[in-house]
Design a protein around this motif. Structure first.
Motif, mmCIF file in Angstrom:
data_model
loop_
_atom_site.group_PDB
_atom_site.id
_atom_site.type_symbol
_atom_site.label_atom_id
_atom_site.label_comp_id
_atom_site.label_asym_id
_atom_site.label_seq_id
_atom_site.Cartn_x
_atom_site.Cartn_y
_atom_site.Cartn_z
ATOM 1 N N ARG A 90 45.320 -9.334 23.287
ATOM 2 C CA ARG A 90 45.130 -9.889 24.507
ATOM 3 C C ARG A 90 45.791 -8.930 25.747
ATOM 4 N NH1 ARG A 90 43.287 -15.249 24.379
ATOM 5 N NH2 ARG A 90 43.082 -16.206 22.299
ATOM 6 N N GLY A 91 44.720 -8.463 26.568
ATOM 7 C CA GLY A 91 44.543 -8.097 27.819
ATOM 8 C C GLY A 91 44.740 -6.007 27.092
ATOM 9 N N SER A 92 44.254 -5.852 26.502
ATOM 10 C CA SER A 92 44.425 -4.609 26.062
ATOM 11 C C SER A 92 43.187 -3.989 25.760
ATOM 12 C CB SER A 92 45.145 -4.165 24.230
ATOM 13 O OG SER A 92 44.037 -5.351 23.568
ATOM 14 N N ALA A 93 43.234 -2.811 25.696
ATOM 15 C CA ALA A 93 42.071 -1.805 25.848
ATOM 16 C C ALA A 93 42.071 -0.753 24.439
ATOM 17 C CB ALA A 93 41.447 -1.065 26.671
ATOM 18 N N LEU A 94 40.477 -1.000 23.865
ATOM 19 C CA LEU A 94 40.723 -1.093 22.382
ATOM 20 C C LEU A 94 39.675 0.619 22.405
ATOM 21 C CD1 LEU A 94 42.418 -1.240 19.047
ATOM 22 C CD2 LEU A 94 40.550 -2.159 18.329
ATOM 23 N N GLN A 194 31.600 10.117 35.481
ATOM 24 C CA GLN A 194 31.318 8.735 34.959
ATOM 25 C C GLN A 194 32.410 7.881 33.808
ATOM 26 O OE1 GLN A 194 29.605 6.859 36.370
ATOM 27 N NE2 GLN A 194 28.283 7.554 37.169
ATOM 28 N N VAL A 195 32.158 8.870 32.759
ATOM 29 C CA VAL A 195 33.160 8.018 31.725
ATOM 30 C C VAL A 195 34.276 7.646 31.699
ATOM 31 C CG1 VAL A 195 34.085 9.541 29.298
ATOM 32 C CG2 VAL A 195 32.085 9.307 29.994
ATOM 33 N N ARG A 196 35.382 8.216 32.866
ATOM 34 C CA ARG A 196 36.766 8.174 33.302
ATOM 35 C C ARG A 196 36.863 7.022 34.037
ATOM 36 N NH1 ARG A 196 39.346 13.613 34.778
ATOM 37 N NH2 ARG A 196 37.277 13.418 36.627
ATOM 38 N N SER A 197 35.401 7.538 34.808
ATOM 39 C CA SER A 197 35.911 6.297 35.614
ATOM 40 C C SER A 197 35.556 4.936 35.466
ATOM 41 C CB SER A 197 35.138 6.437 37.226
ATOM 42 O OG SER A 197 35.534 7.630 38.083
ATOM 43 N N SER A 198 34.233 4.429 34.742
ATOM 44 C CA SER A 198 33.969 4.228 33.774
ATOM 45 C C SER A 198 34.872 2.847 32.759
ATOM 46 C CB SER A 198 32.651 3.774 32.957
ATOM 47 O OG SER A 198 31.805 4.362 33.731
ATOM 48 N N ALA A 199 35.646 3.828 32.086
ATOM 49 C CA ALA A 199 37.127 3.356 30.885
ATOM 50 C C ALA A 199 37.578 2.881 32.730
ATOM 51 C CB ALA A 199 37.050 4.661 30.858
ATOM 52 N N GLN A 200 38.131 3.158 33.235
ATOM 53 C CA GLN A 200 39.940 3.046 34.018
ATOM 54 C C GLN A 200 39.157 1.318 34.859
ATOM 55 O OE1 GLN A 200 40.381 5.620 37.099
ATOM 56 N NE2 GLN A 200 42.056 4.856 38.288
ATOM 57 N N ALA A 201 37.526 1.266 35.153
ATOM 58 C CA ALA A 201 37.300 0.051 35.725
ATOM 59 C C ALA A 201 37.535 -0.638 34.210
ATOM 60 C CB ALA A 201 35.811 0.724 36.125
ATOM 61 N N MET A 202 37.657 -1.040 33.394
ATOM 62 C CA MET A 202 36.717 -1.821 32.245
ATOM 63 C C MET A 202 38.810 -1.709 31.698
ATOM 64 S SD MET A 202 34.486 -1.960 32.432
ATOM 65 C CE MET A 202 34.352 -3.521 31.357
ATOM 66 N N ILE A 203 39.284 -0.795 32.032
ATOM 67 C CA ILE A 203 40.828 -1.294 31.763
ATOM 68 C C ILE A 203 41.670 -1.968 32.619
ATOM 69 C CG2 ILE A 203 42.852 -0.181 31.181
ATOM 70 C CD1 ILE A 203 41.679 2.290 29.861
ATOM 71 N N ARG A 204 40.660 -1.623 34.133
ATOM 72 C CA ARG A 204 41.945 -2.384 35.308
ATOM 73 C C ARG A 204 41.079 -3.896 34.724
ATOM 74 N NH1 ARG A 204 39.111 -0.985 38.868
ATOM 75 N NH2 ARG A 204 39.904 1.403 39.099
ATOM 76 N N TYR A 205 40.562 -3.961 34.303
ATOM 77 C CA TYR A 205 39.832 -5.711 34.341
ATOM 78 C C TYR A 205 40.100 -6.540 32.741
ATOM 79 C CZ TYR A 205 36.740 -9.240 32.865
ATOM 80 O OH TYR A 205 36.256 -10.432 31.746
ATOM 81 N N ALA A 206 40.786 -5.741 32.297
ATOM 82 C CA ALA A 206 41.520 -6.433 31.014
ATOM 83 C C ALA A 206 42.621 -6.482 31.064
ATOM 84 C CB ALA A 206 41.321 -5.105 29.872
ATOM 85 N N LYS A 207 43.700 -5.659 31.469
ATOM 86 C CA LYS A 207 44.795 -5.591 32.175
ATOM 87 C C LYS A 207 45.134 -6.940 33.444
ATOM 88 C CE LYS A 207 46.510 -1.962 29.370
ATOM 89 N NZ LYS A 207 46.855 -2.712 28.541
ATOM 90 N N THR A 209 42.926 -9.770 33.479
ATOM 91 C CA THR A 209 41.898 -11.216 33.241
ATOM 92 C C THR A 209 42.750 -11.433 31.921
ATOM 93 O OG1 THR A 209 40.740 -9.975 32.491
ATOM 94 C CG2 THR A 209 40.085 -10.559 34.682
ATOM 95 N N GLY A 210 43.004 -10.457 31.121
ATOM 96 C CA GLY A 210 44.090 -10.922 29.728
ATOM 97 C C GLY A 210 42.706 -10.389 28.986
ATOM 98 N N ALA A 211 41.642 -10.675 28.487
ATOM 99 C CA ALA A 211 40.708 -10.258 28.345
ATOM 100 C C ALA A 211 41.447 -8.506 27.480
ATOM 101 C CB ALA A 211 39.359 -10.443 28.669
ATOM 102 N N ALA A 212 40.901 -8.537 25.833
ATOM 103 C CA ALA A 212 40.520 -7.605 25.027
ATOM 104 C C ALA A 212 39.042 -6.986 24.664
ATOM 105 C CB ALA A 212 41.037 -8.042 23.712
ATOM 106 N N VAL A 213 39.450 -5.720 25.134
ATOM 107 C CA VAL A 213 38.603 -4.786 25.567
ATOM 108 C C VAL A 213 38.031 -4.258 24.797
ATOM 109 C CG1 VAL A 213 37.093 -3.473 27.353
ATOM 110 C CG2 VAL A 213 38.143 -5.219 28.227
ATOM 111 N N VAL A 214 37.065 -3.421 24.007
ATOM 112 C CA VAL A 214 37.047 -2.632 22.562
ATOM 113 C C VAL A 214 35.688 -1.921 23.027
ATOM 114 C CG1 VAL A 214 35.887 -2.502 20.450
ATOM 115 C CG2 VAL A 214 37.520 -4.111 20.850
#
Length: 465
Positions: A90-94, A194-207, A209-214
């Protein structure tokens, strides 16, 4: 108004240049600099108008203290849970990478359906396929009834606004990261920015909220995940989905995991009903073995914490060429050249007038040096025409002096071999203590010459009989 600043970003390594050049100074690649615009006013205003924020003190602690295990979500797919270290944290990015059509979407669809059936909220967002295509795949896999929430969207802000409604998702799957784009970056989708910014936004969301992001990533022709390498550093785990087109099995390999072991693998078999778990990959790689043919040796290897038995095949044939051929599939060609040199220099086995072909059966790839002993045994067996014992496994590292050096996890390798019906083993001296259960016999040569003499002795005994 925010000023637009032009930069040139390398699409290979992500380095930023102030002016265009034909060659990137950082990675040395040609014609990879692409013009991209960035807004200097992103945030709370231009940098010249923002007052520096006073830092706040953070609490320092010690190395000793209570340790809590990372909360995980087990998918119920044993091989996937093994590769991730026990489930999604939970809260991790894969980050999951693999060749096109290898089965990444199939695997994640099956995992999403399995988790949704357990009551977890699963959101599957695709930027490459329409919802109808995902439904067709789910029907083919027999999981169309699973309560997985689907969407076809590529804008990061829209995705975050969508999943903000209702209960926080337990798992968010984004297929793929190269299709996402955000309003915070002024460039085309798929570019490094775009790839770096989008990935950073989704990783920030995972950390937060505690949701796991793949995140699903494309793979370049060199086999690396496309886009900047910084994305692999940002995520918590990186998995590669591997497989050969001519074989029906797939390997999910862990190359980075902050919450579990690396170099772990999960083995799947591709069928018309999706991916099926292979709980015993040794039987898969040894299923079509011909025990009485010369040039075949069974190697007891390790993949992470899992022992795997695989057949190594060698063919040594007289060469009509002045420079004999050396062909390798599934192993390091430089390592083969070293083994051949040691056999010639210390054992008197000549390969100068022979072609040498080496193959790892089943399309499997070996990276550990413990396969040296099995390769040498297969080469000598093929050259002399003597079939090695069918119930014998080999493992050990060979040094340039001809000595055989011990390798780790000898007990686990032997236990796997004994479980599959093997009764003999050739392994280095100084290995871990061998259990003598069920009459398991071991030959422990000190040098490579001892192994060659043992194989040659078999030829002499056959000639006398």
């Amino acid at each position: 108004m925010a000023k637009s600043r032009i930069q040139f970003i390398c699409q290979n390594c992500g380095s930023v240049h102030q002016r265009w050049a034909g060659k990137c100074d950082a990675c040395g690649e040609w014609n990879t600099l692409v013009e991209e615009g960035t807004n200097s006013g992103i945030g709370s205003g231009p940098a010249s108008l923002r007052s520096p924020r006073k830092g706040r003190a953070v609490a320092l602690t010690t190395l000793s203290g209570d340790i809590e295990d990372a909360p995980r979500i087990a998918s119920g797919i044993g091989e996937l849970d093994r590769a991730t270290g026990g489930g999604f944290v939970r809260g991790s990015a894969l980050l999951v990478g693999g060749d096109p059509g290898i089965g990444k979407s199939t695997l994640l669809t099956q995992a999403a359906a399995a988790l949704a059936a357990k009551g977890h909220r699963i959101v599957y967002v695709s930027g490459e396929e329409a919802v109808a295509q995902i439904r067709l795949r789910a029907q083919r896999l027999g999981v169309a009834a699973a309560p997985v929430e689907l969407a076809a969207e590529t804008n990061v802000e829209d995705i975050l606004a969508t999943i903000a409604d209702g209960r926080r998702p337990d798992l968010l799957i984004l297929d793929s990261i190269q299709t996402l784009w955000t309003d915070m970056a002024d460039s085309a989708p798929g570019t490094v920015t775009q790839v770096r910014s989008s990935a950073q936004a989704m990783i920030r969301y995972a950390k937060s909220t505690g949701a796991a992001v793949v995140l699903v990533g494309h793979v370049t022709k060199e086999g690396q995940i496309a886009g900047p390498r910084v994305v692999e550093h940002m995520v918590d785990a990186v998995l590669y989905f591997e497989g050969e087109g001519g074989h029906h099995y797939r390997i999910l390999r862990t190359v980075k995991n902050r919450f579990g072991p690396t170099d772990e693998i999960g083995v799947f078999e591709m069928s018309d009903k999706g991916l099926r778990e292979v709980s015993n990959p040794s039987e898969l790689f040894l299923g079509e073995r011909h025990a009485k043919s010369p040039g075949a040796a069974v190697f007891a290897g390790m993949e992470g914490t899992r022992p795997v038995l695989v057949e190594i095949q060698a063919l040594v044939a007289p060469s009509p060429l002045g420079t004999p051929r050396r062909a390798v599939v599934g192993w390091d060609s430089a390592r083969l050249s070293m083994i051949l040199a040691v056999l010639e220099a210390h054992c008197g086995v000549r390969f100068a007038t022979h072609d040498v072909y080496l193959n790892v059966a089943g399309g499997y790839r070996i990276t550990e040096p413990a396969a040296d002993l099995a390769v040498a045994a297969a080469l000598v067996s093929s050259l002399t025409g003597i079939a090695l014992p069918a119930d014998c496994v080999y493992f050990g590292e060979i040094s340039l002096s001809g000595a055989i050096r011990p390798v780790a996890h000898a007990q686990q390798r032997l236990k796997e071999a004994e479980k599959l019906g093997f009764g003999q083993a050739v392994l280095p001296r100084g290995s871990e203590e061998i259990s003598g259960g069920n009459g398991f016999g071991a030959f422990q040569p000190e040098t490579l010459t001892d192994l060659v003499v043992r194989i040659a002795g078999t030829l002499r005994r056959n000639a006398e009989d």
